[in-house]
Design an enzyme around this catalytic site. Structure first.
Site, short mmCIF file in Angstrom:
data_model
loop_
_atom_site.label_atom_id
_atom_site.label_comp_id
_atom_site.label_asym_id
_atom_site.label_seq_id
_atom_site.Cartn_x
_atom_site.Cartn_y
_atom_site.Cartn_z
N TRP A 155 -48.74 -2.53 -24.87
CA TRP A 155 -48.44 -1.33 -25.23
C TRP A 155 -47.52 -1.50 -26.66
O TRP A 155 -47.15 -0.52 -27.57
CB TRP A 155 -47.30 -0.40 -24.47
CG TRP A 155 -46.07 -0.92 -24.46
CD1 TRP A 155 -45.68 -2.42 -24.40
CD2 TRP A 155 -44.65 -0.10 -24.34
NE1 TRP A 155 -44.38 -2.26 -24.29
CE2 TRP A 155 -43.73 -1.12 -24.00
CE3 TRP A 155 -44.69 0.99 -24.20
CZ2 TRP A 155 -42.42 -0.85 -23.98
CZ3 TRP A 155 -43.03 1.27 -23.96
CH2 TRP A 155 -42.14 0.60 -24.01
N ASP A 156 -47.62 -2.86 -27.20
CA ASP A 156 -46.96 -3.14 -28.64
C ASP A 156 -47.24 -2.27 -29.77
O ASP A 156 -46.64 -2.23 -30.70
CB ASP A 156 -47.14 -4.58 -28.79
CG ASP A 156 -46.45 -5.46 -27.63
OD1 ASP A 156 -45.26 -6.03 -27.74
OD2 ASP A 156 -46.84 -5.37 -26.33
N GLU B 198 -39.56 -2.68 -16.62
CA GLU B 198 -40.11 -3.93 -15.96
C GLU B 198 -39.49 -4.57 -14.81
O GLU B 198 -40.09 -5.26 -13.89
CB GLU B 198 -40.66 -4.69 -16.95
CG GLU B 198 -41.68 -4.54 -17.70
CD GLU B 198 -42.33 -5.24 -18.86
OE1 GLU B 198 -41.54 -6.22 -19.19
OE2 GLU B 198 -43.62 -4.99 -18.99
N LYS C 48 -34.00 -4.50 -17.89
CA LYS C 48 -34.56 -5.74 -18.70
C LYS C 48 -34.34 -5.13 -20.23
O LYS C 48 -33.92 -6.02 -20.91
CB LYS C 48 -35.84 -6.04 -18.27
CG LYS C 48 -36.45 -6.96 -19.35
CD LYS C 48 -37.92 -7.23 -18.99
CE LYS C 48 -38.53 -8.32 -20.02
NZ LYS C 48 -39.97 -8.55 -19.42
N GLN C 49 -34.84 -3.85 -20.40
CA GLN C 49 -34.68 -3.21 -21.86
C GLN C 49 -34.81 -2.02 -21.89
O GLN C 49 -34.56 -1.31 -20.72
CB GLN C 49 -36.14 -3.63 -22.40
CG GLN C 49 -37.54 -3.35 -21.82
CD GLN C 49 -38.52 -3.93 -22.29
OE1 GLN C 49 -38.74 -4.07 -23.47
NE2 GLN C 49 -39.45 -4.43 -21.25
#
Length: 792
Positions: free
Chosen positions: A347-348, A486, A606-607
């Site tokens: 998805w970057d 994630e 995680k983020q």
């Protein structure tokens, strides 16, 4: 570092992989890591070359299972050029004494220069200077100039130039137990006294690859073929005189069977290299091409962040250049710089396209067309899973099928574990968001009303079909997904993977449906009727979309947005204890799994996940989205939400610091710089602990550029206006950049602590409408305006 150069002094084997990645040269068609030409792949060096969109599949035995993986292929190595004196041993940094060594990446010119001095076994010094480039004007050419100078002696040397087809995909340690040899049927030969060639193909995808190398010297040389199995080579014997420099120029052409109007890649490579001009002429045209790129991506940040941002921009342009617009490729998460993530597309693009939209919209359109070409496959995937619409894969590669691995390795425990990241269906929302952002920035209504609306409709249909009505809540719910975090892929002790009502997923799904309805209602009657007939859309389905877009469930707990239903009921983690025990806990998931525990038990991310909403949407738009869903998320609720997750995030992804820097610039400005600084240092300092050597993090690099371009200026494009709401940081007291906006090229924006200046180049275009806080202004071509910033 300086404004335009990035230099490494000395030779450090432990840092070589990182330097190779950061010194990669490319042109959007292919790229080559900054490895030493005299070194083959080994634990220190990894000379990888990758062509955009060149993939192949292999099957491996993993933990007792047969697993198929698709990888971006490491192509034959075109770099090899090595030298030896009469002693007979080839010079390398690992076998000979290095008197000095310097490597300089010239960002302005797009070249990599190495200067070094070797000492042979007899104590004789050989000075070497090499200049390398991957041609930005002709995307099929690479060049290597080598200058050799004997210091204090005279005599013969031997130079070997080669094309090496004995390569494999071994650049990522945790993949090395997997099948890695993608090339087969390697053939080599000599076409002329100065030209060798190599051809091969990929074993499963049957992509044919051809390379040809022409090597010339400025002094007479005796030459002889030295071909080996799968390796084309030529030996040159030269005489050196003390203090006089001899030049060896190697020009290489690369073609594949994916290239348009190419029947035989090897023949095309031989023809191209035979017609290529000399090194000086090619260097000049290469520099001109880079000069034009920099002019279209102008960036002036005067402080210490400026050189890092320019390095990030350099790597973005090498991966996704105007040449990319001619290819059927997506956004590889790790660039064309290494083999991490197997070269896949995630998805970057969500972090990349917003920058490209305002500089190279033709590249953005091509990247979105890659997604459109795979729309049919996404629709088939949805049907196979029992859904409607388009279910885009979390990891994409060549043909649009799901490429996410079934198992992943935890290097800390050595165990192979089930990989459930394919449940990150929010990738579809990212594609829809990019369609909308591109069309707003470019004014490309033709794309919006054709390919764009087709993707929007099928993504909206997927979300509306996945949402199930809950009579108790009187809300629609989306179950069994994984969010951007994630770490969490299941509830503690659950037999099945997936989470319910991920806030980011549900809110962006509501946005996609609402935006699709807006576009549908704005479509001219005839195209709308054609679309409805082609896709089976009817009034009943559209009514259902309206309802779902207003009634998707968003969970809250303790006065904050819940990352997903039940997140607030998870256990709290002893963050201080784990930091004391392990130090770096970015990959907390691996630490806990190695302990026999699971991050699924804890409120630990995680983020950025829920906070991603503040990255995608301005405060005004985000507030409107929540009001549409029946919630009032004011500044107090949002700041409380930011505080909640900031204390519970390990930042195990380079994207995390980008998003948190962005969000904090508006929520808690004083703390934003910590994350912005970390985002800038992510790859340069290899903060993720060795991962940059496997390929740069393209989304994070582009995200730092977009942070300067859109976040700190508050730049939005809505309703045919450039909307600006600046939040200057002390560390970015003054900076400027140029954008391309709806036919206007080179629109200059300069931000200071109290003023925003906009200059529009002369053209025949309409004036640009600007909205700043409660004011509006119009800037005509050939004019400029200075707007006073509101006090904060």
């Amino acid at each position: 570092m300086s404004d335009w150069t990035w230099a490494y002094e000395g030779y450090e084997p432990a840092r070589e992989r990182l330097r190779e990645a950061l010194c990669t040269l490319g042109n959007g068609y292919f790229a080559t890591r900054g490895a030493a030409p005299e070194c083959a792949a080994d634990p220190v060096h990894y000379p990888g070359t990758y062509a955009a969109g060149c993939y192949n599949r292999l099957t491996s035995d993993v933990a007792g299972r047969r697993v198929e993986n698709e990888d971006m292929v490491n192509l034959p190595n075109w770099l090899p050029l090595r030298v030896r004196t009469a002693s007979g041993n080839w010079f390398t940094p690992d076998t000979h004494k290095l008197l000095d060594h310097r490597q300089t990446l010239d960002l302005r010119a797009g070249t990599l220069e190495r200067t070094l001095r070797y000492e042979d076994e007899q104590g004789r010094c050989l000075a070497v200077r090499q200049v390398r480039l991957v041609h930005m004007a002709d995307p099929h050419l690479g060049l290597l100039r080598t200058e050799l100078t004997a210091q204090g002696w005279s005599g013969e040397i031997e130079v070997e130039t080669a094309l090496d087809g004995r390569v494999a995909n071994t650049g990522v340690e945790r993949y090395r137990s997997l099948a890695s040899r993608h090339l087969t049927d390697v053939r080599t030969g000599t076409a002329a006294p100065d030209t060798i060639w190599l051809e091969c193909r990929t074993s499963a995808s049957d992509i044919r690859i051809g390379l040809a190398a022409r090597t010339v010297t400025d002094v007479p040389a005796q030459t002889v073929d030295a071909h080996e199995d799968a390796r084309a080579a030529r030996l040159l014997r030269l005489s050196l005189a003390d203090g006089r420099t001899v030049t060896v120029d190697k020009t290489v052409a690369l073609h594949t069977s994916h290239d348009p109007a190419v029947e035989e890649p090897a023949h095309a490579a031989l023809d191209r290299v035979g017609r290529a001009p000399d090194f000086v002429t090619l260097l000049d045209s290469h520099r001109t091409a880079w000069q034009q790129l920099w002019r279209n991506a102008e960036l002036d940040v005067p402080n210490s962040a400026g050189p890092v941002l320019r390095l990030h921009l350099f790597h973005l342009l090498q991966t996704l250049s105007p040449h990319t617009a001619e290819l059927d490729v997506g956004v590889p998460a790790r660039g064309l710089h290494g083999e991490a993530y197997r070269g896949h597309v995630f998805w970057d693009e969500l972090f990349v396209l917003p920058y490209l939209n305002l500089h190279f919209p033709e590249v953005s359109r091509a990247l979105l067309t890659y997604r459109h070409r795979r729309l049919e496959q996404a629709c088939r995937a949805a049907v196979d899973a029992g859904h409607t619409g388009a279910m885009y894969p979390w990891q994409s590669g060549s043909d649009g099928r799901e490429e996410t691995q079934q198992l992943h390795l935890n290097p800390r425990s050595g165990r192979w574990l089930p990989d459930h990241s394919r449940l990150q269906h929010h990738v579809g929302s990212a594609i829809a968001y990019n369609v909308w952002q591109y069309c707003e920035a470019s004014g490309d209504t033709e794309f919006l009303h054709t390919k764009g609306i087709e993707m929007l409709v099928q993504i909206a249909r997927f979300w509306a079909g996945l949402a199930a009505y809950d009579g108790t809540l009187e809300r629609y719910r989306i179950r069994g997904v994984v969010g951007p975090d994630e770490y969490h892929d299941a509830y503690p002790g659950a037999e099945r993977p997936g989470l319910d009502d991920n806030a980011y997923t549900n809110v962006t799904a509501a946005w996609v449906i609402a935006r699709t309805l807006d576009v549908l209602y704005d479509l001219p009657e005839l195209p709308r009727r054609d679309l409805c007939e082609r896709t089976g859309l009817d009034a009943g389905e559209l009514e259902n979309w309206q309802e779902v877009s207003r009634k998707l469930y968003v969970p809250f707990h303790a006065g904050v947005i819940s990352q997903f239903e039940g997140f607030g009921a998870l256990e709290e983690l002893d963050w201080d204890g784990y930091r004391k025990r392990y130090g770096d806990i970015r990959r907390l998931d691996r630490i806990l799994e190695a302990e026999g525990d699971s991050v699924n038990r804890y409120q630990a991310s995680k983020q950025a996940d829920a906070l991603m909403l503040g990255y995608l949407f301005s405060p005004a738009e985000l507030g409107g989205l929540f009001r549409r869903l029946g919630h009032e998320v004011d500044d107090t609720v949002w700041r409380r939400t930011v505080d909640h997750y900031l204390r519970r995030t390990s930042h195990g992804s380079t994207l995390s610091s980008v998003v948190h820097g962005w969000v904090l610039a508006r929520a808690r400005r004083a703390e934003a710089w910590t994350f912005v600084h970390e985002a800038l240092a992510g790859d340069v300092a290899d903060l993720q602990g060795g991962t940059t050597g496997e390929g740069i993090h393209l989304g994070a690099m582009a995200g730092t550029l977009d942070l300067v371009q859109r976040c700190l200026t508050g730049l939005e494009i809505r309703g045919g206006r450039l909307r600006l709401d600046p939040v200057p940081l002390p560390e970015f007291s003054e900076y400027g950049f140029a954008i391309r906006y709806r036919g206007h090229r080179g629109v200059q924006l300069r931000l200071t602590a109290d003023e925003l200046r906009i200059a529009v180049p002369a053209s025949g275009q309409d004036p640009i409408n600007i909205a700043l806080a409660d004011r509006t202004a119009s800037v005509a071509p050939g004019e400029s305006r200075s707007l006073r910033l509101p006090d904060r």
